[in-house]
Design a protein around this motif. Structure first.
Motif, mmCIF file in Angstrom:
data_model
loop_
_atom_site.group_PDB
_atom_site.id
_atom_site.type_symbol
_atom_site.label_atom_id
_atom_site.label_comp_id
_atom_site.label_asym_id
_atom_site.label_seq_id
_atom_site.Cartn_x
_atom_site.Cartn_y
_atom_site.Cartn_z
ATOM 1 N N ALA A 50 35.481 41.843 5.119
ATOM 2 C CA ALA A 50 34.423 42.803 4.811
ATOM 3 C C ALA A 50 33.199 42.098 4.229
ATOM 4 N N PHE A 51 33.427 41.108 3.377
ATOM 5 C CA PHE A 51 32.320 40.353 2.795
ATOM 6 C C PHE A 51 31.537 39.609 3.876
ATOM 7 N N VAL A 53 31.414 40.302 7.140
ATOM 8 C CA VAL A 53 30.734 41.265 8.009
ATOM 9 C C VAL A 53 29.486 41.808 7.329
ATOM 10 N N ARG A 54 29.582 42.047 6.036
ATOM 11 C CA ARG A 54 28.406 42.526 5.295
ATOM 12 C C ARG A 54 27.286 41.481 5.311
ATOM 13 N N LYS A 55 27.667 40.198 5.137
ATOM 14 C CA LYS A 55 26.667 39.124 5.199
ATOM 15 C C LYS A 55 26.026 39.051 6.584
ATOM 16 N N ARG A 57 25.622 41.544 8.714
ATOM 17 C CA ARG A 57 24.712 42.693 8.899
ATOM 18 C C ARG A 57 23.410 42.511 8.137
ATOM 19 N N VAL A 58 23.477 41.930 6.957
ATOM 20 C CA VAL A 58 22.265 41.687 6.177
ATOM 21 C C VAL A 58 21.413 40.637 6.845
#
Length: 60
Positions: A50-51, A53-55, A57-58
């Motif tokens: 999740a971390f 994937v979040r990076k 997307r940002v």
């Protein structure tokens, strides 16, 4: 390779191992021998995925 490529590769590796940990956890539950460690490993892999994937997307 760019940083985005490295993050995508890391996401793929984490996703693969998360899937394997999920299969191992489910097999343990179905087999009647549930393991806390399998669940903890799965949770850790999912948090890391999740971390990443979040990076990604940002970064996009």
């Amino acid at each position: 390779m760019t940083a985005g490529d490295h993050l995508q590769m890391l996401a793929g590796i984490l996703g693969f191992f998360a899937l394997m940990a999920f299969v191992a956890a489910v097999a343990g539950i179905v087999g009647g021998d549930p393991s806390v460690w399998a669940s903890v490993v799965l949770l850790g892999l999912l948090v890391a995925l999740a971390f990443v994937v979040r990076k990604l997307r940002v970064q996009s």
